[in-house]
Enzyme design. Sequence first.
Site, mmCIF file in Angstrom:
data_model
loop_
_atom_site.group_PDB
_atom_site.id
_atom_site.type_symbol
_atom_site.label_atom_id
_atom_site.label_comp_id
_atom_site.label_asym_id
_atom_site.label_seq_id
_atom_site.Cartn_x
_atom_site.Cartn_y
_atom_site.Cartn_z
ATOM 1 N N ARG A 25 26.963 47.778 11.670
ATOM 2 C CA ARG A 25 27.343 48.970 12.296
ATOM 3 C C ARG A 25 28.899 48.344 12.849
ATOM 4 O O ARG A 25 28.976 46.783 13.154
ATOM 5 C CB ARG A 25 26.514 48.598 13.753
ATOM 6 C CG ARG A 25 25.435 49.847 13.436
ATOM 7 C CD ARG A 25 24.799 49.475 14.937
ATOM 8 N NE ARG A 25 23.083 49.521 13.840
ATOM 9 C CZ ARG A 25 22.385 49.989 14.797
ATOM 10 N NH1 ARG A 25 22.254 49.925 16.556
ATOM 11 N NH2 ARG A 25 20.937 50.560 15.241
ATOM 12 N N GLU A 81 17.906 46.514 25.955
ATOM 13 C CA GLU A 81 17.081 47.132 24.674
ATOM 14 C C GLU A 81 16.768 46.264 23.327
ATOM 15 O O GLU A 81 17.796 45.456 22.818
ATOM 16 C CB GLU A 81 18.324 48.306 24.284
ATOM 17 C CG GLU A 81 17.273 49.083 23.490
ATOM 18 C CD GLU A 81 18.475 49.741 22.158
ATOM 19 O OE1 GLU A 81 18.824 50.949 23.109
ATOM 20 O OE2 GLU A 81 18.078 50.436 20.617
ATOM 21 N N ARG A 123 25.590 42.052 20.345
ATOM 22 C CA ARG A 123 26.223 42.974 19.843
ATOM 23 C C ARG A 123 27.108 42.987 18.848
ATOM 24 O O ARG A 123 28.128 42.626 19.117
ATOM 25 C CB ARG A 123 26.878 43.904 20.970
ATOM 26 C CG ARG A 123 26.975 45.431 20.698
ATOM 27 C CD ARG A 123 28.934 45.576 21.491
ATOM 28 N NE ARG A 123 27.860 46.405 22.657
ATOM 29 C CZ ARG A 123 26.545 47.549 23.121
ATOM 30 N NH1 ARG A 123 27.087 48.458 22.040
ATOM 31 N NH2 ARG A 123 25.829 47.538 23.739
ATOM 32 N N ARG A 170 18.654 41.032 17.634
ATOM 33 C CA ARG A 170 19.036 40.715 18.568
ATOM 34 C C ARG A 170 17.026 39.922 19.618
ATOM 35 O O ARG A 170 17.450 39.333 20.720
ATOM 36 C CB ARG A 170 19.425 42.119 18.985
ATOM 37 C CG ARG A 170 19.663 41.738 20.921
ATOM 38 C CD ARG A 170 19.970 43.255 21.499
ATOM 39 N NE ARG A 170 21.199 43.633 21.122
ATOM 40 C CZ ARG A 170 21.336 45.201 21.301
ATOM 41 N NH1 ARG A 170 20.332 45.668 22.401
ATOM 42 N NH2 ARG A 170 22.746 45.403 21.569
ATOM 43 N N SER A 210 13.833 51.012 20.614
ATOM 44 C CA SER A 210 13.700 52.363 20.347
ATOM 45 C C SER A 210 13.322 52.701 19.845
ATOM 46 O O SER A 210 13.089 53.322 18.355
ATOM 47 C CB SER A 210 15.758 52.793 20.699
ATOM 48 O OG SER A 210 15.648 53.805 21.163
#
Length: 421
Positions: free
Chosen positions: A259, A346, A274, A386, A349
Site C-alpha cells: 500500500r 483496526e 501503518r 499489525r 475488517s
Amino acid sequence: MIDLRLLREDTDLVRASQASRREDPSTVDTLLAAADRRRDAVGRADTLRAEQNTTSKRVGKAAPEERPQLMARAKQLAAAVKAATAEESAAEAALREAHLAVPNVIEDGVPAGGEDDYVVLKEVGNRPEFDGFAPKDHVELGQLLGAIDTERGAKVSGARFYYLTGQGALLQLALLNMAVVQAVETGFTPVITPSLVRPEVMGGTGFLGAHAAEVYRLEADDLYLVGTSEVPLAGLHMDEILDLSGGPRRYAGWSSCYRREAGSYGKDTRGIIRVHQFDKVEMFSYCDPADARDEHGRMLAWEEQMLAKVELPYRVIDVAAGDLGSSAARKYDCEAWIPTQGRYRELTSTSNCTTFQARRLNIRFRDAGGRPQTAATLNGTLATTRWLVAILENHQQPDGSVIVPTALRPYLGGREVLEPV
RNA sequence: GGAGGGCUCGCAUAGUGGCCUAGUGCGGCGGUCUUGAAAACCGCUAAGAGGGGUGACUCUCUUCGUGGGUUCGAAUCCCACGCCCUCCGCCA
C-alpha cells in the site's frame, strides 16, 4: 456495479443509500437516465439490424433483375444500422461511466455518516493493567526482543518499511500459520496468491476508483501490486459460472500486501501500524446473494475466534456508510486495544460486497432453476502483521518479555515467553 | 531480448464471402430397453441484451480473443492490439 433492475424498481432506496454515504444522490438519476437511453438505443438498433439481415439474405437468392432494387434498399439499411450502432455504443459507454460512479447500495441498518459515525456493537475482553510499570510501545518491545527493526527498514527501503527478525519473524509465521490452520479446519481452501495482477482485475475489485492513489502500479509491465489477497481471490473466478449448490466457495489467501499510504503523511509514522508492505491471511467467499448476510455474520465470528486465540481485548464496530469504500454494502471491523495509544485500532475488517464486485468481474452461479445469476462476494481478515503490535503490547511484562498466548504456543515450538535478547 | 505457433458454443476439433439458423466427437442431462446397472439407440445441451405473457414459455438482436475496416452480406478478406503456448538466448 449496482443491479440496474434494483435501480429501476426502487430508485429511492439507491438515493437514500447515497445520502447515507454523504455522496451526491444526483449520480443515481444520471445512471437511471443513462440506462433508459441505452435501452432505447438497443431497441432501435436491433429493429434495424433485423431488417437489414433479412434484406441482405434475400440479395444472394434474388433473381438478377430484382437485385439492384434490393441492393439499394440494403445499402440504405446498412447506413441506418451504422448510425444506430454508433448511438448504441455511445449510450453503452455513457451507461458504463455512470454505472461506475455509483457505489454499492448499503445494507439496511448501516449507520449513516462518515468515519466517526460508526456504531460499537460490542466490547470483548479486559484491557490489561500494568502494575507499577509504564507499558512500552511495540517499537521499543520489538527492539528489546530483537523482533522488529524499523531503522534498517528505512535505511534499505524508506519510511514505513521494516524487518521482522528472529522472534519477530517466528511470531508472524506462527500467527499466520494459526490463521491458515483455523481456516482449513473451517472448510476454507488455502491459497497462496499472485502479488501482481492485471488492470482489469484491480479495477474489477473496485480499487482503481477513489482509492487508486493507494495502489502501486508497475508502469513498465502495466501490472498492479495487490493491497490484499482479496484482489487475486476475487479474480480467481472471474468470467466463470460457479456451482454453489453445495454452499459458499471459501478461500483463505496468504499474501504480502502493498500500500502506498498516499495522503497519510505524518499518521502512524512510528512502528509497524501503518506500513507499505505487510503480510495477511484473508478469507474470501463466493456465495448465493440470498446467503450473503449470514455468511457475513460467519466471517465476523471466525475473526473473533482468532482474536480470542491471541487473547486480545477488542471491540466490534459497524462501519458507517461513508467509510465503506465503493464495493461494500456493510463492513464490520474488529479493533484491538493498543495500551500505549489508549485506543482501539483496526485488526480485522470484513465486508459484504453483495453482487457489486461480482457484477464487474462477471462472476456468476447457477440458481435452483439452473439459470446464471450474479454471485455475492465477501472478504474478511484472519491475521496480519499489525496484530503483532497488539500482541506485544498487551502481553508484555515489566522486563520487556512477552507472554505468548496459549493457543499460539504450538506454532512457536512450545515457547511460552518471548525474552529480550 | 530473438523466432515461431495459436485463440471457434464445458473440453477437443471442422469450417477460406451467402447452403453457418456455427457442423462433428467427448463430456453432461433426460428417455427407451433392463430386476438394477452397463452397452446400444433416441432427444436435449452456451452466454449476454431488449421485448411480449401471471406463468411453463416465446420473439428479436448480439457474441467465433478485442477493436477498427472492406462488403448488400464476414468465423472466413484487410489493419491494429491483446492474451496463451513453444523454442533459442540471458538470468534465478
